[in-house]
Design a protein around this motif. Structure first.
Motif, mmCIF file in Angstrom:
data_model
loop_
_atom_site.group_PDB
_atom_site.id
_atom_site.type_symbol
_atom_site.label_atom_id
_atom_site.label_comp_id
_atom_site.label_asym_id
_atom_site.label_seq_id
_atom_site.Cartn_x
_atom_site.Cartn_y
_atom_site.Cartn_z
ATOM 1 N N THR A 143 -5.793 5.422 3.837
ATOM 2 C CA THR A 143 -4.843 4.394 3.413
ATOM 3 C C THR A 143 -4.993 3.142 4.271
ATOM 4 N N VAL A 172 0.836 -1.204 0.000
ATOM 5 C CA VAL A 172 0.000 0.000 0.000
ATOM 6 C C VAL A 172 0.867 1.250 0.000
ATOM 7 N N ASN A 218 -7.463 0.809 2.946
ATOM 8 C CA ASN A 218 -6.902 -0.008 1.857
ATOM 9 C C ASN A 218 -6.142 -1.211 2.415
#
Length: 84
Positions: free
Chosen positions: A41, A14, A44
């Protein structure tokens, strides 16, 4: 590969998408925000972990402040796997 190493690789994956110019050495007990992981993030990361291990993060664990190190993520994923 050890679970904590696999989770470290997911976090790195990521980070590389968001920050391709840097590849930090991730430490297991350092707050992920220090590496540039934001709450967006982090989602994710959780989605990748859910797909990889066929688990579902509880809503309270989607709060970035609850699982903000690789070690904490690993412990949570390990618990989810063992409770399947």
């Amino acid at each position: 590969m050890e679970l904590i190493s696999e989770i470290r690789e997911v976090v790195l994956e990521v980070l590389k998408k968001d920050y391709p110019e840097q590849t930090p050495e991730l430490e297991d007990d350092v707050d992920l925000s220090e590496y540039g992981i934001s709450s967006v993030t982090y989602i994710n990361v959780t989605v990748l972990l859910e797909d990889k291990y066929d688990i579902v993060f509880d809503d309270e664990k989607l709060d970035f402040t609850n699982n903000n190190t690789i070690r904490q993520l690993t412990e949570y994923v390990r618990d989810c796997i063992s409770n399947k």
